[in-house]
Design a protein around this motif. Structure first.
Motif, PDB file in Angstrom:
ATOM      1  N   HIS A  61      -8.050   9.226  -1.359  1.00 53.04           N
ATOM      2  CA  HIS A  61      -7.654   9.360  -0.090  1.00 53.04           C
ATOM      3  C   HIS A  61      -8.089  10.523   0.682  1.00 53.04           C
ATOM      4  O   HIS A  61      -7.843  11.530   0.685  1.00 53.04           O
ATOM      5  N   ARG A  62      -9.047  10.072   1.593  1.00 52.01           N
ATOM      6  CA  ARG A  62      -9.854  10.956   2.539  1.00 52.01           C
ATOM      7  C   ARG A  62     -10.713  11.918   1.757  1.00 52.01           C
ATOM      8  O   ARG A  62     -10.129  12.286   0.409  1.00 52.01           O
ATOM      9  N   PRO A  63     -11.883  12.219   2.105  1.00 54.32           N
ATOM     10  CA  PRO A  63     -12.903  12.756   1.233  1.00 54.32           C
ATOM     11  C   PRO A  63     -12.410  14.486   0.987  1.00 54.32           C
ATOM     12  O   PRO A  63     -12.207  15.075   2.013  1.00 54.32           O
ATOM     13  N   ASP A  64     -12.727  14.678  -0.318  1.00 55.43           N
ATOM     14  CA  ASP A  64     -12.515  16.199  -0.619  1.00 55.43           C
ATOM     15  C   ASP A  64     -13.877  16.715  -0.443  1.00 55.43           C
ATOM     16  O   ASP A  64     -14.906  16.319  -0.888  1.00 55.43           O
ATOM     17  N   LEU A  65     -14.090  17.795   0.385  1.00 57.75           N
ATOM     18  CA  LEU A  65     -15.429  18.348   0.724  1.00 57.75           C
ATOM     19  C   LEU A  65     -16.061  18.892  -0.242  1.00 57.75           C
ATOM     20  O   LEU A  65     -17.163  19.323  -0.274  1.00 57.75           O
ATOM     21  N   LEU A  66     -15.447  19.276  -1.377  1.00 58.17           N
ATOM     22  CA  LEU A  66     -15.686  19.644  -2.591  1.00 58.17           C
ATOM     23  C   LEU A  66     -15.889  18.758  -3.809  1.00 58.17           C
ATOM     24  O   LEU A  66     -16.024  19.390  -4.919  1.00 58.17           O
ATOM     25  N   PHE A  67     -16.044  17.444  -3.569  1.00 61.78           N
ATOM     26  CA  PHE A  67     -15.766  16.529  -4.561  1.00 61.78           C
ATOM     27  C   PHE A  67     -17.221  16.625  -5.494  1.00 61.78           C
ATOM     28  O   PHE A  67     -18.019  16.638  -5.077  1.00 61.78           O
TER      29      PHE A  67
ATOM     30  N   GLN B  20     -10.386   1.931   3.054  1.00 60.12           N
ATOM     31  CA  GLN B  20      -9.634   1.972   4.414  1.00 60.12           C
ATOM     32  C   GLN B  20      -9.973   2.821   5.327  1.00 60.12           C
ATOM     33  O   GLN B  20     -10.437   3.789   5.232  1.00 60.12           O
ATOM     34  N   LEU B  21      -9.987   2.031   6.747  1.00 63.08           N
ATOM     35  CA  LEU B  21     -10.494   2.529   7.842  1.00 63.08           C
ATOM     36  C   LEU B  21      -9.640   2.299   8.903  1.00 63.08           C
ATOM     37  O   LEU B  21      -9.298   1.103   9.151  1.00 63.08           O
ATOM     38  N   GLN B  22      -9.657   3.191   9.969  1.00 57.72           N
ATOM     39  CA  GLN B  22      -9.192   2.987  11.033  1.00 57.72           C
ATOM     40  C   GLN B  22      -9.873   1.890  12.138  1.00 57.72           C
ATOM     41  O   GLN B  22     -10.924   2.069  12.201  1.00 57.72           O
ATOM     42  N   PHE B  23      -9.179   0.823  12.432  1.00 53.86           N
ATOM     43  CA  PHE B  23      -9.776  -0.300  13.124  1.00 53.86           C
ATOM     44  C   PHE B  23      -8.718  -0.814  14.005  1.00 53.86           C
ATOM     45  O   PHE B  23      -7.369  -1.384  13.506  1.00 53.86           O
ATOM     46  N   SER B  24      -8.788  -0.957  15.210  1.00 49.42           N
ATOM     47  CA  SER B  24      -7.743  -1.852  16.010  1.00 49.42           C
ATOM     48  C   SER B  24      -8.646  -2.277  17.498  1.00 49.42           C
ATOM     49  O   SER B  24      -9.752  -1.504  17.831  1.00 49.42           O
ATOM     50  N   LEU B  25      -7.940  -2.854  18.225  1.00 53.39           N
ATOM     51  CA  LEU B  25      -8.743  -3.265  19.599  1.00 53.39           C
ATOM     52  C   LEU B  25      -9.042  -1.975  20.169  1.00 53.39           C
ATOM     53  O   LEU B  25      -9.961  -1.947  21.293  1.00 53.39           O
TER      54      LEU B  25
ATOM     55  N   ASP C 108       0.776  -1.218  -0.050  1.00 57.86           N
ATOM     56  CA  ASP C 108       0.083   0.178   0.147  1.00 57.86           C
ATOM     57  C   ASP C 108       0.943   1.182  -0.090  1.00 57.86           C
ATOM     58  O   ASP C 108       1.803   1.374   0.862  1.00 57.86           O
ATOM     59  N   HIS C 109       0.424   2.184  -0.818  1.00 52.70           N
ATOM     60  CA  HIS C 109       1.061   3.482  -1.240  1.00 52.70           C
ATOM     61  C   HIS C 109       0.250   4.503  -1.044  1.00 52.70           C
ATOM     62  O   HIS C 109      -0.996   4.345  -1.083  1.00 52.70           O
ATOM     63  N   ALA C 110       0.758   5.793  -1.018  1.00 52.24           N
ATOM     64  CA  ALA C 110      -0.157   6.996  -1.281  1.00 52.24           C
ATOM     65  C   ALA C 110       0.977   8.111  -1.603  1.00 52.24           C
ATOM     66  O   ALA C 110       2.059   8.136  -1.468  1.00 52.24           O
ATOM     67  N   THR C 111       0.288   8.993  -2.439  1.00 53.41           N
ATOM     68  CA  THR C 111       0.957   9.984  -3.092  1.00 53.41           C
ATOM     69  C   THR C 111       1.813  10.861  -2.120  1.00 53.41           C
ATOM     70  O   THR C 111       2.733  11.545  -2.205  1.00 53.41           O
ATOM     71  N   CYS C 112       0.979  10.872  -0.936  1.00 54.96           N
ATOM     72  CA  CYS C 112       1.631  11.998   0.287  1.00 54.96           C
ATOM     73  C   CYS C 112       2.684  11.512   1.126  1.00 54.96           C
ATOM     74  O   CYS C 112       3.041  11.782   2.068  1.00 54.96           O
TER      75      CYS C 112
ATOM     76  N   TYR D 175       0.897  -7.045  -5.858  1.00 54.61           N
ATOM     77  CA  TYR D 175      -0.283  -6.070  -6.112  1.00 54.61           C
ATOM     78  C   TYR D 175       0.224  -4.914  -5.370  1.00 54.61           C
ATOM     79  O   TYR D 175       0.464  -4.703  -4.124  1.00 54.61           O
ATOM     80  N   LEU D 176       0.130  -3.774  -6.395  1.00 56.63           N
ATOM     81  CA  LEU D 176       0.612  -2.637  -5.853  1.00 56.63           C
ATOM     82  C   LEU D 176      -0.639  -1.565  -5.815  1.00 56.63           C
ATOM     83  O   LEU D 176      -1.385  -1.534  -6.949  1.00 56.63           O
ATOM     84  N   GLN D 177      -0.766  -0.890  -4.812  1.00 59.78           N
ATOM     85  CA  GLN D 177      -2.058  -0.082  -4.629  1.00 59.78           C
ATOM     86  C   GLN D 177      -1.326   1.408  -3.986  1.00 59.78           C
ATOM     87  O   GLN D 177      -0.596   1.521  -3.184  1.00 59.78           O
ATOM     88  N   SER D 178      -2.028   2.480  -4.697  1.00 60.46           N
ATOM     89  CA  SER D 178      -1.597   3.736  -4.208  1.00 60.46           C
ATOM     90  C   SER D 178      -3.105   4.557  -3.840  1.00 60.46           C
ATOM     91  O   SER D 178      -4.154   4.214  -4.286  1.00 60.46           O
ATOM     92  N   LYS D 179      -2.792   5.583  -3.411  1.00 62.49           N
ATOM     93  CA  LYS D 179      -3.916   6.636  -2.783  1.00 62.49           C
ATOM     94  C   LYS D 179      -3.700   7.988  -3.415  1.00 62.49           C
ATOM     95  O   LYS D 179      -2.503   8.288  -3.302  1.00 62.49           O
ATOM     96  N   CYS D 180      -4.692   8.696  -3.727  1.00 63.76           N
ATOM     97  CA  CYS D 180      -4.362  10.088  -4.156  1.00 63.76           C
ATOM     98  C   CYS D 180      -5.523  10.951  -3.403  1.00 63.76           C
ATOM     99  O   CYS D 180      -6.507  10.346  -3.265  1.00 63.76           O
ATOM    100  N   GLY D 181      -5.109  12.365  -3.585  1.00 65.35           N
ATOM    101  CA  GLY D 181      -6.333  13.026  -2.936  1.00 65.35           C
ATOM    102  C   GLY D 181      -5.821  13.935  -1.826  1.00 65.35           C
ATOM    103  O   GLY D 181      -6.350  14.968  -1.541  1.00 65.35           O
ATOM    104  N   ILE D 182      -4.808  13.797  -1.205  1.00 65.01           N
ATOM    105  CA  ILE D 182      -4.174  14.386  -0.067  1.00 65.01           C
ATOM    106  C   ILE D 182      -3.172  15.420  -0.729  1.00 65.01           C
ATOM    107  O   ILE D 182      -2.105  15.007  -1.297  1.00 65.01           O
TER     108      ILE D 182
END
Length: 309
Positions: A120-126, A172-177, A47-51, A77-84
């Motif tokens: 990668h995380r919602p753009d409030l103006l999308f 992708q969502l935050q999740f842990s014990l 997992d990657h991201a542009t930021c 498998y290569l995954q990236s995220k963009c938007g930040i």
């Protein structure tokens, strides 16, 4: 290693993902060693991201290191995220921004295609129509095979799906014990005695399960937003006691048990391991060999500070 098949998405992908945000901390050879260790442990998803890193440094380090591993592109498998956007500081899902960033990721990773691209995380103006145009262009060119989102609500997903033709297969969502809000709200429904009854995500876990969207759990060993690791932390004595007991039973570390707790959920989530320490990654991957019982899963949940109403 456990592997999952995503409906309308990638097949035979590892339940543990190597998150590459911290890869700039390694030189090129050590990055290659880390990638090779991951694959040897059964991890085939990165997992990657542009930021991640200044000017996409994490992707560039991976792209420089991968040829040294002896692996083939089709092995992973290569995954990236963009938007930040870091400069200027904003979230941006505009058509041109998505396309330009996806193409920049391809250049840095030195590959012809991404197996998955996430917003990668919602753009409030999308504008969902712009997103759809960007996805169409990337899919038609063969540059992106699958699409998804990160930290996105059911309502936002529905709006996207009204216009986007391609299936949205990951969230992708935050999740842990410790950070277990994905499941807490439903348990404490209509209970005024605890803030855990507050819905903080509009039922996104159930939504994703209903719509065949695979959840990728980020920060699976963290407490708070980025408070640190709860394993062996003095603020979590009861949780660490139970993690230790179950670790002894299954012959693995506390870390492995904490990850096994996530993988035990019937939603068939993936857990993102952000470590750049090969030994720590091996501990995490050992979770795939542990099948917690129903009772043990609840035992850990309660030890993390929750209660059954």
């Amino acid at each position: 290693m456990k592997y999952i098949n995503v409906k309308n998405g990638p097949q035979n992908i590892s339940a543990v993902i190597l998150g590459c945000m911290r890869m700039p901390s390694l030189d090129t050879q050590k990055a290659a060693d880390m990638i090779r260790t991951a694959v040897e442990e059964g991890v085939n998803f990165f997992d990657h991201a542009t930021c991640y890193g200044k000017d996409g440094e994490a992707e560039k380090r991976f792209g420089d290191a991968f040829p040294l591993t002896g692996l083939k592109r089709e092995d992973v498998y290569l995954q990236s995220k963009c938007g930040i956007s870091r400069d200027p500081r904003e979230f941006n899902w505009s058509r041109d921004y998505i396309v330009e960033n996806a193409e920049a990721s391809l250049r840095r990773l030195k590959t012809d295609y991404l197996d998955a691209l996430l917003l990668h995380r919602p753009d409030l103006l999308f504008d969902p129509e712009e997103v759809a145009e960007a996805f169409d262009k990337l899919a038609a060119s063969g540059k992106v095979r699958h699409f998804g989102v990160s930290n996105v609500t059911p309502g936002q997903l529905e709006l996207l799906k009204k216009y986007v033709k391609q299936p949205l297969v990951f969230n992708q969502l935050q999740f842990s014990l410790d950070q277990s809000q994905l499941i807490d709200g439903g348990l404490y429904l209509n209970n005024l005695t605890t803030d855990r009854s507050i819905s903080r995500d509009n039922g996104v876990l159930d939504y994703c399960r209903l719509h065949d969207i695979t959840i990728q759990a980020w920060s699976p060993l963290q407490f708070g937003m980025f408070g640190g690791c709860f394993v062996d932390h003095p603020d979590f004595p009861e949780l660490n006691k139970v993690l230790g007991e179950l670790g002894e039973k299954y012959g693995v570390t506390k870390t492995a048990i904490a990850i096994a707790w996530i993988l035990r959920h019937p939603a068939k989530m993936q857990a993102i391991a952000g470590t750049m320490n090969p030994q720590h990654l091996k501990e995490i991957c050992a979770a795939a060999n542990v099948e917690l019982t129903h009772q043990e899963w609840y035992q850990l949940y309660l030890a993390s500070g929750k209660f059954l109403p």
